[in-house]
Design an enzyme around this catalytic site. Structure first.
Site, mmCIF file in Angstrom:
data_model
loop_
_atom_site.group_PDB
_atom_site.id
_atom_site.type_symbol
_atom_site.label_atom_id
_atom_site.label_comp_id
_atom_site.label_asym_id
_atom_site.label_seq_id
_atom_site.Cartn_x
_atom_site.Cartn_y
_atom_site.Cartn_z
ATOM 1 N NE ARG A 238 13.531 -5.056 3.431
ATOM 2 C CZ ARG A 238 13.630 -5.738 4.579
ATOM 3 N NH1 ARG A 238 13.707 -5.098 5.722
ATOM 4 N NH2 ARG A 238 13.689 -7.054 4.571
ATOM 5 C CD GLU A 267 19.181 -0.402 4.131
ATOM 6 O OE1 GLU A 267 19.557 -1.584 4.234
ATOM 7 O OE2 GLU A 267 18.180 0.020 4.688
ATOM 8 C CG HIS A 286 18.483 -3.066 7.383
ATOM 9 N ND1 HIS A 286 18.034 -3.038 6.090
ATOM 10 C CD2 HIS A 286 17.667 -3.924 8.037
ATOM 11 C CE1 HIS A 286 16.988 -3.847 5.965
ATOM 12 N NE2 HIS A 286 16.752 -4.394 7.140
#
Ligand code: NAP
Length: 322
Positions: A238, A267, A286
């Protein structure tokens, strides 16, 4: 009356169809846009179950709006977007999607490691921008992967799957986790290292820990300074595990060689993000678990968890917080 489940993104009918007879399904009908917070706060009021993504913050306020809520099925293995303690207080079950995404995410991690080492994204941009005029001995020369040392921080399901791939490239595997992994030590020859030792000795440092209070900004200035100047840093965990200003400085001052990043703080990010502007960064939006097969398996697992809870059974994959 069938239980009402709210699904926070449009999901394929072929995945949903087998479950339609069990639930009254309500869904945010956009495939590419997250449900606005005010809509979610309203929809949750009469939902018995919630199928959500990591784009939703399942915090105390939201849980308080969901008075009937019995289960939050998060379509991810990480659950840092869910206030698990607040859910527990309210008797709401939280589930995630481990295992089904392990190999897919490990594949992507290794692809990103190779892309950063061998400058694959940069080389692709080079030819697409019409810059290729000559061949020369060191044109876009990168770093070897084979026979190098990989240091995996977070030696869980995905970390161990990455270690197996590394073994196939004749790499030396080192790892750091909270506990020793005798199976990986025996089967892969992985060597346990203290965090600082792993940083100092690895050619590739791969982050695969969950984001928790203990791992937030784990990769800070000090951590990057301890790495070799030739090190490649790969993050598929992350964005919150990395101090991004420190990473930017390490990459621009030559403290480390390159980075492969699948995840970022805040994000989604855009082309103006300082890290994305660097040639020695391979950046992905991602997509660790993003294969068609795996995304369908993740959704199915969420729906199986919801089904189990409404059948009065234990869900298949409740989250565990240690
Ligand atoms: P996992 O099996 O739970 O493995 C997590 C590993 O991290 C374990 O080895 C654990 O140590 C270690 N760890 C936890 N806290 C630590 C700490 N404070 N210091 C050192 N090590 C620590 O999880 P997984 O299924 O491999 O998934 C790992 C993470 O990858 C997820 O939480 C998620 O954030 C991320 N992920 C990202 C994507 C993507 O699309 N980019 C996709 C899937 C997963 P112990 O084994 O000793 O407990």
């Amino acid at each position: 009356m069938k239980p009402v489940i709210y699904v926070t993104r449009k999901i394929p009918e072929k995945v949903l169809k087998p479950y339609r007879s069990h639930f009254d399904v309500r869904m945010w009908e956009a495939a590419d846009e997250p449900v606005p917070r005010d809509v979610l706060l309203k929809e949750i009021q009469d939902a018995d179950g919630l199928l959500c993504l990591l784009t939703e913050q399942i915090d105390r306020e939201l849980l308080e709006h969901g008075e009937k809520l019995k289960i939050v099925a998060n379509m991810a293995v990480g659950f840092d977007n869910v206030d698990v303690a607040a859910a527990k207080e309210r008797g709401v079950m939280v589930t995630n999607t481990p295992d089904v995404l392990t190999d897919t995410t490990a594949d992507l991690t290794f692809a990103l490691l190779m892309a950063a080492a061998r400058r694959i994204v940069e080389a692709s941009e080079y030819i697409k921008s019409n810059a290729w005029e000559n061949w020369s001995p060191y044109l876009l020369a990168g770093a070897d992967v084979h026979h190098k040392t990989i240091g995996i921080v977070g030696m869980g399901r995905i970390g161990q799957a990455v270690a197996k791939r590394a073994k196939g490239f004749d790499m030396h595997v080192m790892y750091h986790a909270r506990s020793r992994k005798p199976d990986a030590e025996r089967e892969i020859g992985a060597v346990y290292k203290a965090f600082d030792e792993l940083l100092a000795e690895s050619d590739f440092v791969v982050c695969l820990v969950p984001l928790t209070n203990q791992t937030a900004d784990l990769f800070n200035r000090e951590a990057f300074r301890k790495m070799k100047n030739s090190a490649v840093f790969v993050n598929v965990s992350r964005g919150g595990t990395v101090d991004e200003d420190a990473l930017y400085d390490a990459l621009t001052k030559g403290e480390i060689r390159a980075a492969g990043l699948d995840v970022f703080k805040g994000e989604p990010i855009g082309a103006e993000h300082p890290l994305v502007q660097l040639d020695n960064v391979a950046a992905l939006p991602h997509i660790g678990s993003a294969s068609e097969e795996t995304r369908s398996k993740m959704l199915t697992l969420c729906l199986d968890n919801v089904t189990a809870v409404f059948n009065g059974e234990k869900p298949l994959t409740p989250v565990s917080t240690q």
